[in-house]
Design a protein around this motif. Structure first.
Motif, PDB file in Angstrom:
ATOM      1  N   GLY A 349      -8.181  29.506 -19.169  1.00 54.26           N
ATOM      2  CA  GLY A 349      -7.290  30.055 -20.203  1.00 54.26           C
ATOM      3  C   GLY A 349      -6.338  31.100 -19.624  1.00 54.26           C
ATOM      4  N   GLY A 350      -6.881  32.045 -18.866  1.00 51.06           N
ATOM      5  CA  GLY A 350      -6.052  33.128 -18.315  1.00 51.06           C
ATOM      6  C   GLY A 350      -5.001  32.587 -17.363  1.00 51.06           C
ATOM      7  N   CYS A 351      -5.438  31.705 -16.461  1.00 49.65           N
ATOM      8  CA  CYS A 351      -4.496  31.183 -15.464  1.00 49.65           C
ATOM      9  C   CYS A 351      -3.505  30.218 -16.098  1.00 49.65           C
ATOM     10  N   TRP A 352      -3.949  29.546 -17.147  1.00 52.50           N
ATOM     11  CA  TRP A 352      -3.015  28.643 -17.822  1.00 52.50           C
ATOM     12  C   TRP A 352      -1.837  29.444 -18.380  1.00 52.50           C
ATOM     13  N   LEU A 353      -2.164  30.580 -18.975  1.00 55.15           N
ATOM     14  CA  LEU A 353      -1.125  31.405 -19.598  1.00 55.15           C
ATOM     15  C   LEU A 353      -0.135  31.943 -18.561  1.00 55.15           C
ATOM     16  N   LEU A 354      -0.668  32.571 -17.517  1.00 51.98           N
ATOM     17  CA  LEU A 354       0.224  33.115 -16.493  1.00 51.98           C
ATOM     18  C   LEU A 354       0.985  31.976 -15.795  1.00 51.98           C
ATOM     19  N   GLY A 355       0.283  30.866 -15.555  1.00 51.50           N
ATOM     20  CA  GLY A 355       0.929  29.713 -14.923  1.00 51.50           C
ATOM     21  C   GLY A 355       2.030  29.145 -15.809  1.00 51.50           C
ATOM     22  N   ALA A 356       1.790  29.148 -17.129  1.00 57.93           N
ATOM     23  CA  ALA A 356       2.819  28.637 -18.050  1.00 57.93           C
ATOM     24  C   ALA A 356       4.078  29.497 -17.938  1.00 57.93           C
ATOM     25  N   LEU A 357       3.889  30.819 -17.826  1.00 57.79           N
ATOM     26  CA  LEU A 357       5.058  31.689 -17.673  1.00 57.79           C
ATOM     27  C   LEU A 357       5.771  31.391 -16.347  1.00 57.79           C
ATOM     28  N   CYS A 358       4.972  31.156 -15.295  1.00 58.85           N
ATOM     29  CA  CYS A 358       5.573  30.813 -13.994  1.00 58.85           C
ATOM     30  C   CYS A 358       6.362  29.509 -14.107  1.00 58.85           C
ATOM     31  N   SER A 359       5.750  28.520 -14.783  1.00 56.18           N
ATOM     32  CA  SER A 359       6.394  27.224 -14.931  1.00 56.18           C
ATOM     33  C   SER A 359       7.704  27.364 -15.706  1.00 56.18           C
ATOM     34  N   LEU A 360       7.652  28.119 -16.805  1.00 54.73           N
ATOM     35  CA  LEU A 360       8.849  28.275 -17.638  1.00 54.73           C
ATOM     36  C   LEU A 360       9.912  29.131 -16.959  1.00 54.73           C
ATOM     37  N   SER A 361       9.502  29.851 -15.894  1.00 54.54           N
ATOM     38  CA  SER A 361      10.488  30.717 -15.243  1.00 54.54           C
ATOM     39  C   SER A 361      11.520  29.911 -14.452  1.00 54.54           C
ATOM     40  N   PHE A 362      11.329  28.582 -14.351  1.00 56.43           N
ATOM     41  CA  PHE A 362      12.369  27.745 -13.746  1.00 56.43           C
ATOM     42  C   PHE A 362      13.363  27.275 -14.799  1.00 56.43           C
ATOM     43  N   GLY A 363      12.948  27.365 -16.086  1.00 56.32           N
ATOM     44  CA  GLY A 363      13.816  26.878 -17.152  1.00 56.32           C
ATOM     45  C   GLY A 363      14.093  27.967 -18.173  1.00 56.32           C
ATOM     46  N   PRO A 364      13.464  27.846 -19.365  1.00 56.28           N
ATOM     47  CA  PRO A 364      13.775  28.769 -20.454  1.00 56.28           C
ATOM     48  C   PRO A 364      13.614  30.248 -20.091  1.00 56.28           C
ATOM     49  N   LEU A 365      12.702  30.591 -19.189  1.00 58.07           N
ATOM     50  CA  LEU A 365      12.501  32.006 -18.863  1.00 58.07           C
ATOM     51  C   LEU A 365      13.178  32.409 -17.553  1.00 58.07           C
ATOM     52  N   SER A 366      14.147  31.615 -17.108  1.00 58.57           N
ATOM     53  CA  SER A 366      14.741  31.920 -15.797  1.00 58.57           C
ATOM     54  C   SER A 366      15.492  33.256 -15.803  1.00 58.57           C
ATOM     55  N   GLY A 367      15.813  33.751 -17.003  1.00 61.14           N
ATOM     56  CA  GLY A 367      16.535  35.024 -17.063  1.00 61.14           C
ATOM     57  C   GLY A 367      15.607  36.235 -16.957  1.00 61.14           C
ATOM     58  N   VAL A 368      14.289  35.992 -17.083  1.00 58.89           N
ATOM     59  CA  VAL A 368      13.356  37.126 -17.032  1.00 58.89           C
ATOM     60  C   VAL A 368      13.071  37.474 -15.576  1.00 58.89           C
ATOM     61  N   HIS A 369      13.354  38.714 -15.197  1.00 52.76           N
ATOM     62  CA  HIS A 369      13.146  39.111 -13.807  1.00 52.76           C
ATOM     63  C   HIS A 369      12.207  40.290 -13.688  1.00 52.76           C
ATOM     64  N   LEU A 370      11.321  40.231 -12.689  1.00 51.04           N
ATOM     65  CA  LEU A 370      10.456  41.370 -12.380  1.00 51.04           C
ATOM     66  C   LEU A 370      10.861  41.843 -10.996  1.00 51.04           C
ATOM     67  N   LEU A 371      11.294  43.062 -10.878  1.00 50.04           N
ATOM     68  CA  LEU A 371      11.789  43.609  -9.603  1.00 50.04           C
ATOM     69  C   LEU A 371      12.744  42.628  -8.920  1.00 50.04           C
ATOM     70  N   GLY A 372      13.634  42.091  -9.703  1.00 48.84           N
ATOM     71  CA  GLY A 372      14.673  41.223  -9.145  1.00 48.84           C
ATOM     72  C   GLY A 372      14.247  39.798  -8.860  1.00 48.84           C
ATOM     73  N   ARG A 373      13.017  39.417  -9.250  1.00 49.81           N
ATOM     74  CA  ARG A 373      12.579  38.040  -8.984  1.00 49.81           C
ATOM     75  C   ARG A 373      12.164  37.353 -10.276  1.00 49.81           C
ATOM     76  N   THR A 374      12.211  36.022 -10.281  1.00 49.16           N
ATOM     77  CA  THR A 374      11.686  35.295 -11.442  1.00 49.16           C
ATOM     78  C   THR A 374      10.166  35.451 -11.450  1.00 49.16           C
ATOM     79  N   ILE A 375       9.525  35.122 -12.561  1.00 48.32           N
ATOM     80  CA  ILE A 375       8.074  35.340 -12.660  1.00 48.32           C
ATOM     81  C   ILE A 375       7.337  34.589 -11.550  1.00 48.32           C
ATOM     82  N   PHE A 376       7.737  33.330 -11.313  1.00 45.74           N
ATOM     83  CA  PHE A 376       7.093  32.529 -10.265  1.00 45.74           C
ATOM     84  C   PHE A 376       7.243  33.218  -8.904  1.00 45.74           C
ATOM     85  N   ASP A 377       8.476  33.567  -8.563  1.00 39.59           N
ATOM     86  CA  ASP A 377       8.720  34.184  -7.253  1.00 39.59           C
ATOM     87  C   ASP A 377       8.020  35.526  -7.128  1.00 39.59           C
TER      88      ASP A 377
END
Ligand code: PHE
Length: 450
Positions: A349-377
């Motif tokens: 459950g925990g990893c699914w959630l964080l992984g989902a954010l990582c996955s979406l960071s290539f598309g719908p969440l690509s504008g969200v940046h942490l210290l200048g990087r996308t969530i995945f990066d």
């Protein structure tokens, strides 16, 4: 009566599990390229030296802690240094593999999608744009990520012996067979010799301090160090197992697979007349493109090889992700007395959630940046550049400076009964106590200041 903690059935089973953890995407998508770019055979020599003189002592440190305590990362610290701040190392090394698992399973998911595609309609020459279009989609990558994580948690929940050990016992030999078949095929392609030269031509002028540092970083990642996976697997090792030979075996298989992957991939890349690259682009764009090109000449062969190739990636990624998942599950089972099934579900459950954010960071969440990087990066950089080195540093400091020398000796030599290990103990102790901490600290600070 307290339940008896599970263990691996044999030393070979432990080595296979550790090698399964080590062999993963790192061997396939980064190592071959790094070798070619950084001096070929000269780089291989540097890598070999850093794997055996730096990474092996770290691996042995984790093994010594795990096998000594027969506990996961948190429990091990509680047993060897009760009531001290070392418990934070226990916590840190539960969190870091779970962060890695989250984004790793996104890539694992892409491999499943490509395996299905390879077996189904096959690849057309438009693959590079296909990849770009696929990862930005919200749903398909999410479904594949879910599937990959389900497989991971499913194996872990089946148990140390009937899940993890059994899966690795089948997968590891299979991975070697698959990569050898692909390699033999690649080496027979016209023009493949250029790829072999790319990997082997020694160029010592390319060996700069930063190349040495990146060789070390790659060997940390490739051997799954500093995040408690090796520690946790070692905690299932029997008291009679030889820690040193198990460590050397793990490093050997990992290196061998990386080299085979190099000779499977680069000759094909050169035979197709393409510039080699690294990372997701190599396996999800370049290689499918090559399969598509070959398809025009030999459709069935190309289809077959592409299925085998993505099958290799899915299995290699799974044997690694299972080890990451086990770190968290071991904690919940051992310390929180939860059932394996419930623990695996929770980690899922925990990893699914964080992984989902990582996955979406290539598309719908690509504008969200942490210290200048996308969530995945961000998750990737945080773990590969900082947490793995930091964890490795703390593990060697713990064994070299916190544990009594006699305890380390006892564990390393099985109470003095292994004469070979008795003889090399002095060298290993010196590497763990002085060399490894200084070198890792240098890499850590370089990463921090870079
Ligand atoms: N060693 C794995 C690879 O090469 C990655 C990994 C990192 C696995 C950390 C477990 C823990 O892909």
């Amino acid at each position: 009566m307290a339940k008896v903690r599970e263990s691996f059935g044999s030393s070979m089973a432990a080595v296979m599990a550790m090698a399964g953890s080590a062999i993963g995407l790192g061997n396939i998508w980064r190592f071959p390229y790094m070798v070619g770019q950084n001096g070929g055979a000269a780089f291989i020599i540097v890598y070999l030296l850093s794997a055996f003189f730096l990474s092996l002592p770290i691996l042995l440190s984790e093994t010594i802690i795990g096998r000594r305590t027969h506990a996961g990362t948190f429990g091990a610290m509680e047993r060897l240094a009760p009531g001290t701040k070392w418990k934070w190392l226990g916590f840190l090394t539960i969190i870091s593999p779970l962060i890695i698992l989250s984004y790793y399973s996104v890539v694992g998911g892409w491999s499943i999608e490509y395996l299905i595609k390879a077996a189904g309609s096959g690849f057309g020459e438009d693959v590079p744009s296909l990849f770009g279009e696929f990862i930005v989609k919200p749903w398909a990558p999410l479904i594949c990520h879910t599937l990959f994580l389900l497989l991971t948690a499913g194996v872990v929940s089946a148990g140390v012996k009937s899940g993890i050990e059994r899966f690795n016992r089948i997968s590891l030999p299979l991975l070697f067979v698959l990569i050898i078949v692909i390699m033999v095929y690649a080496l027979t392609l016209p023009g493949s010799g250029e790829g072999v030269r790319y990997l082997l031509k020694p160029d010592f002028s390319k060996i700069t301090p930063s190349v040495v540092a990146s060789a070390m970083g790659q060997s940390f990642f490739s051997l799954s160090l500093g995040v408690g996976t090796i520690l946790t697997y070692s905690s299932y090792m029997k008291k009679s197992a030889n820690i040193f030979t198990s460590g050397v075996g793990t490093a050997f298989f990992d290196l061998l697979f990386a080299l085979l992957a190099g000779f499977a991939i680069m000759p094909a890349v050169f035979a197709a007349g393409i510039e080699p690259g690294a990372g997701p682009g190599l396996i999800f764009e370049t290689l499918p493109y090559i399969f598509a090109k070959m398809g025009a000449v030999a459709p069935w062969l190309s289809r077959g090889v592409s299925v085998l190739f993505f099958l290799t990636i899915v299995i290699a990624a799974l044997t690694s992700s299972i080890s990451m998942c086990e770190v968290g599950v071991a904690y919940l089972v051992d310390e929180k007395k939860m059932s394996r099934a419930k623990s695996s579900a929770l980690i899922f459950g925990g990893c699914w959630l964080l992984g989902a954010l990582c996955s979406l960071s290539f598309g719908p969440l690509s504008g969200v940046h942490l210290l200048g990087r996308t969530i995945f990066d961000f998750c990737d950089a945080l773990t590969s550049n900082y947490l793995m080195t930091f964890g490795s540093l703390l593990f060697v400091l713990f064994v070299g400076w916190k544990m009594p020398r006699a305890a380390v000796w006892d564990e390393f030599t099985n109470g003095g009964t292994l004469s070979g290990n008795r003889r090399i103990f002095g060298v290993v102790w010196f590497l763990i106590r002085y060399v490894a901490p200084l070198v890792i600290l240098t890499i850590f600070l370089t990463n921090l200041l870079a």
